[in-house]
Design an enzyme around this catalytic site. Sequence first.
Site, short mmCIF file in Angstrom:
data_model
loop_
_atom_site.label_atom_id
_atom_site.label_comp_id
_atom_site.label_asym_id
_atom_site.label_seq_id
_atom_site.Cartn_x
_atom_site.Cartn_y
_atom_site.Cartn_z
N LEU A 52 -24.96 6.27 -13.18
CA LEU A 52 -23.43 6.27 -13.55
C LEU A 52 -23.02 7.60 -12.63
CD1 LEU A 52 -21.96 4.45 -15.75
CD2 LEU A 52 -22.19 2.94 -13.64
N ASP A 53 -22.89 7.38 -11.65
CA ASP A 53 -21.76 9.03 -11.10
C ASP A 53 -21.04 9.44 -11.81
OD1 ASP A 53 -19.48 8.72 -10.36
OD2 ASP A 53 -20.67 7.81 -8.57
N MET A 54 -20.57 11.07 -12.00
CA MET A 54 -19.63 11.19 -12.59
C MET A 54 -18.47 11.30 -12.74
SD MET A 54 -19.12 15.46 -12.70
CE MET A 54 -17.22 16.10 -13.41
N SER A 56 -17.95 7.48 -12.30
CA SER A 56 -17.42 6.79 -12.74
C SER A 56 -18.06 6.15 -13.78
CB SER A 56 -19.26 5.88 -12.04
OG SER A 56 -19.19 5.71 -10.96
#
Length: 192
Positions: A52-54, A56
């Site tokens: 999950l990106d930062m 998200s």
Amino acid sequence: MERTLKNSPKLLALHKPKGYVVTRSDELGRKTVYDLLPDWAFENGWMPVGRLDMDSKGLLLFTTDGKIGDALTRPGNCKKVYEIWVRGYVTDEHIAAAKKGVESKQGLLKALSVEKLGTGGAKTKLRVVIDEGKNRHIRRLFGALKDPKFSTPLKVLDLKRVRIGTFDLDIESGQWRFLTKEEEKRLLDGLI
């Protein structure tokens, strides 16, 4: 968190908040998901299943078993469900395009299903299901679509993963727990 006989020895779940990177260490000194887990998770090689990106948040699974990680991340093998807020007016045409797919540098980006959950101002809340996860898949997919009123790209403002396969996110932000053996069995049934 105490490990009991009913807990899975192979899977744990974390409710990742925004602002944490999914990596074992970060050369920029940013907070990592391991800051939210006990020291033994890092020391014993618990690895995130996917990313999950930062910006998200939501469900992130960890395992020490490479076969489980592969099974849960192999394209087409396991559905992931997200609730997102998009800046812009999402139309039926946008939903059809997202399900058909849009070309990107990462290849074809598409959703299995997109359901409109509500609106607020110039924002739309959606439930999106995908069965693969290219880098920033959902953000890039909706960013490739234009708001019909303003002719600007749609923008995902908030992204939360709420389900992986049969497992629903059921813990508070920043918290973690082991899956039960029953949850593990249900999640992995037919995948491994």
